[in-house]
Design a protein around this motif. Sequence first.
Motif, PDB file in Angstrom:
ATOM      1  N   ARG A  58       8.803  40.772  -1.646  1.00  0.00           N
ATOM      2  CA  ARG A  58       9.588  39.896  -0.775  1.00  0.00           C
ATOM      3  C   ARG A  58       8.672  38.996   0.042  1.00  0.00           C
ATOM      4  N   THR A  59       7.632  38.503  -0.592  1.00  0.00           N
ATOM      5  CA  THR A  59       6.710  37.614   0.102  1.00  0.00           C
ATOM      6  C   THR A  59       7.029  36.164  -0.244  1.00  0.00           C
ATOM      7  N   PRO A  60       7.005  35.273   0.771  1.00  0.00           N
ATOM      8  CA  PRO A  60       7.253  33.857   0.477  1.00  0.00           C
ATOM      9  C   PRO A  60       6.012  33.117   0.025  1.00  0.00           C
ATOM     10  N   ASN A  61       4.874  33.784  -0.063  1.00  0.00           N
ATOM     11  CA  ASN A  61       3.628  33.118  -0.444  1.00  0.00           C
ATOM     12  C   ASN A  61       3.697  32.669  -1.908  1.00  0.00           C
ATOM     13  N   VAL A  62       3.180  31.483  -2.153  1.00  0.00           N
ATOM     14  CA  VAL A  62       3.155  30.912  -3.494  1.00  0.00           C
ATOM     15  C   VAL A  62       1.750  30.390  -3.744  1.00  0.00           C
ATOM     16  N   ASN A  63       1.198  30.684  -4.928  1.00  0.00           N
ATOM     17  CA  ASN A  63      -0.133  30.227  -5.291  1.00  0.00           C
ATOM     18  C   ASN A  63      -0.116  28.709  -5.462  1.00  0.00           C
ATOM     19  N   HIS A  64      -1.183  28.056  -4.986  1.00  0.00           N
ATOM     20  CA  HIS A  64      -1.271  26.611  -5.055  1.00  0.00           C
ATOM     21  C   HIS A  64      -1.634  26.095  -6.446  1.00  0.00           C
ATOM     22  N   ARG A  65      -2.029  26.966  -7.332  1.00  0.00           N
ATOM     23  CA  ARG A  65      -2.421  26.536  -8.680  1.00  0.00           C
ATOM     24  C   ARG A  65      -1.187  26.143  -9.479  1.00  0.00           C
ATOM     25  N   PRO A  66      -1.367  25.349 -10.532  1.00  0.00           N
ATOM     26  CA  PRO A  66      -0.202  24.932 -11.337  1.00  0.00           C
ATOM     27  C   PRO A  66       0.438  26.141 -12.022  1.00  0.00           C
ATOM     28  N   PRO A  67       1.738  26.101 -12.262  1.00  0.00           N
ATOM     29  CA  PRO A  67       2.418  27.243 -12.862  1.00  0.00           C
ATOM     30  C   PRO A  67       1.985  27.475 -14.315  1.00  0.00           C
ATOM     31  N   VAL A  68       2.187  28.716 -14.763  1.00  0.00           N
ATOM     32  CA  VAL A  68       1.875  29.102 -16.139  1.00  0.00           C
ATOM     33  C   VAL A  68       3.080  28.814 -17.017  1.00  0.00           C
ATOM     34  N   ILE A  69       2.874  28.110 -18.130  1.00  0.00           N
ATOM     35  CA  ILE A  69       3.960  27.778 -19.057  1.00  0.00           C
ATOM     36  C   ILE A  69       4.119  28.947 -20.030  1.00  0.00           C
ATOM     37  N   ALA A  70       5.277  29.552 -20.081  1.00  0.00           N
ATOM     38  CA  ALA A  70       5.498  30.723 -20.922  1.00  0.00           C
ATOM     39  C   ALA A  70       5.432  30.381 -22.407  1.00  0.00           C
ATOM     40  N   SER A  71       5.834  29.184 -22.790  1.00  0.00           N
ATOM     41  CA  SER A  71       5.821  28.821 -24.208  1.00  0.00           C
ATOM     42  C   SER A  71       4.419  28.638 -24.755  1.00  0.00           C
ATOM     43  N   LYS A  72       3.424  28.430 -23.877  1.00  0.00           N
ATOM     44  CA  LYS A  72       2.051  28.256 -24.323  1.00  0.00           C
ATOM     45  C   LYS A  72       1.307  29.583 -24.443  1.00  0.00           C
ATOM     46  N   LEU A  73       1.923  30.676 -24.029  1.00  0.00           N
ATOM     47  CA  LEU A  73       1.281  31.985 -24.132  1.00  0.00           C
ATOM     48  C   LEU A  73       1.529  32.588 -25.510  1.00  0.00           C
ATOM     49  N   LYS A  74       0.696  33.525 -25.862  1.00  0.00           N
ATOM     50  CA  LYS A  74       0.887  34.254 -27.119  1.00  0.00           C
ATOM     51  C   LYS A  74       2.050  35.232 -26.985  1.00  0.00           C
ATOM     52  N   VAL A  75       2.587  35.623 -28.122  1.00  0.00           N
ATOM     53  CA  VAL A  75       3.722  36.549 -28.087  1.00  0.00           C
ATOM     54  C   VAL A  75       3.299  37.898 -27.524  1.00  0.00           C
ATOM     55  N   THR A  76       2.038  38.263 -27.722  1.00  0.00           N
ATOM     56  CA  THR A  76       1.559  39.567 -27.247  1.00  0.00           C
ATOM     57  C   THR A  76       1.103  39.534 -25.793  1.00  0.00           C
ATOM     58  N   GLU A  77       1.279  38.392 -25.099  1.00  0.00           N
ATOM     59  CA  GLU A  77       0.847  38.294 -23.707  1.00  0.00           C
ATOM     60  C   GLU A  77       2.004  38.228 -22.722  1.00  0.00           C
ATOM     61  N   ILE A  78       3.235  38.314 -23.193  1.00  0.00           N
ATOM     62  CA  ILE A  78       4.393  38.229 -22.313  1.00  0.00           C
ATOM     63  C   ILE A  78       5.500  39.105 -22.856  1.00  0.00           C
ATOM     64  N   ASP A  79       6.259  39.712 -21.946  1.00  0.00           N
ATOM     65  CA  ASP A  79       7.376  40.587 -22.290  1.00  0.00           C
ATOM     66  C   ASP A  79       8.540  40.217 -21.378  1.00  0.00           C
ATOM     67  N   LEU A  80       9.612  39.660 -21.966  1.00  0.00           N
ATOM     68  CA  LEU A  80      10.764  39.196 -21.184  1.00  0.00           C
ATOM     69  C   LEU A  80      11.952  40.119 -21.343  1.00  0.00           C
ATOM     70  N   THR A  81      11.711  41.406 -21.526  1.00  0.00           N
ATOM     71  CA  THR A  81      12.813  42.368 -21.579  1.00  0.00           C
ATOM     72  C   THR A  81      13.553  42.342 -20.254  1.00  0.00           C
ATOM     73  N   PRO A  82      14.876  42.190 -20.260  1.00  0.00           N
ATOM     74  CA  PRO A  82      15.618  42.091 -18.988  1.00  0.00           C
ATOM     75  C   PRO A  82      15.379  43.314 -18.095  1.00  0.00           C
ATOM     76  N   GLY A  83      14.990  43.046 -16.872  1.00  0.00           N
ATOM     77  CA  GLY A  83      14.704  44.098 -15.907  1.00  0.00           C
ATOM     78  C   GLY A  83      13.298  44.643 -15.983  1.00  0.00           C
ATOM     79  N   LYS A  84      12.530  44.285 -17.032  1.00  0.00           N
ATOM     80  CA  LYS A  84      11.161  44.792 -17.182  1.00  0.00           C
ATOM     81  C   LYS A  84      10.222  43.633 -17.552  1.00  0.00           C
TER      82      LYS A  84
END
Length: 329
Positions: free
Chosen positions: A18-44
């Motif tokens: 519940r922190t409002p802090n946000v990193n100043h760096r540009p956001p990470v694009i999920a489509s540019k990541l490898k399939v083995t580097e991200i897991d979008l299972t709902p709730g996990k």
Amino acid sequence: MITTPAMPKASKRRRKTRTPNVNHRPPVIASKLKVTEIDLTPGKEHMACPDCSTWVPITGMLGTPKLVPHHTGRAKAAERRRCTAGSNRQITIDVQADAVRTQLVEGAPTAASRRATKVLPKPKVKPAPAASQIKPAPLSAEQVRRVFRQHQQQCLACKGEVKNRDGQLLPCPDGERLAVTFLRLLRQEPKRQAVREFFARERRRFDRQYAATAPVKRASEWAAVQVRVSDADAARKVLPRGDRPADGPSLPQEPQDVEAYDRRQAELGRHARTGRPAEEAPAQPECANCGTTELNFVRAAAAGWRQVLRRTYCSRCADRFPNWMRTQF
């Protein structure tokens, strides 16, 4: 008593922050990541941090997705060091969870096919014989007949389906050659059968003759062996003790000249007791077996004298020892 404080470890990563802090760096694009580097299972939802390669939960999926503050090492195991560059970094989710899961499932067989397969040993094949070693198998009329029938079933010319421009049927040279060969072998088959029967009768006659003469031949061979064995036993009994029944000279067990041998041994013992150096020893070599002497060691070496077990022997006495025991001066 001095106690050493425990080294702080990386804390457990909280899934929701519940922190409002946000990193100043540009956001990470999920489509540019490898399939083995991200897991979008709902709730996990998890993702590998691009800076420290640590799997970190994603918070704010309903609002502003970002990585939770985390340490660079494994929780409760590694050193407590905060990942400043990757904590609270925003993520742009531009892919669907089902699409990521489909790509992961489709990539699993591809990865399995790239794994090394089990190495199977090659079968051992015998080398092909040379052309001069190949024995042609004799042809029979039945073999040629089967080949001819098989050719007729496959050849269009033999079936009468191939014609020239004038409408005439074209002959088949292969079928004609097989037919001629079959007729020739069929005419020669009685003569071939008679030759085979003749060789079979001769083979049986030779076997009977060999079986009849084998006992007589074996008895004559054994009689010749018995004569040689009896001659060897008689020659062995005639030889004195220590001699060998061979063409070479024998090896004596006792010296031939006992007096010369005793005199030589006494002289060697006297030299050992008095402790005289080697240059004071007599210059004339003397045979340890027969007592023969020579003027000097140069003439003795030229005459074939040798040393056997640190003793000097003349050429005649040294020849009774094997070569590996004899050494030169």
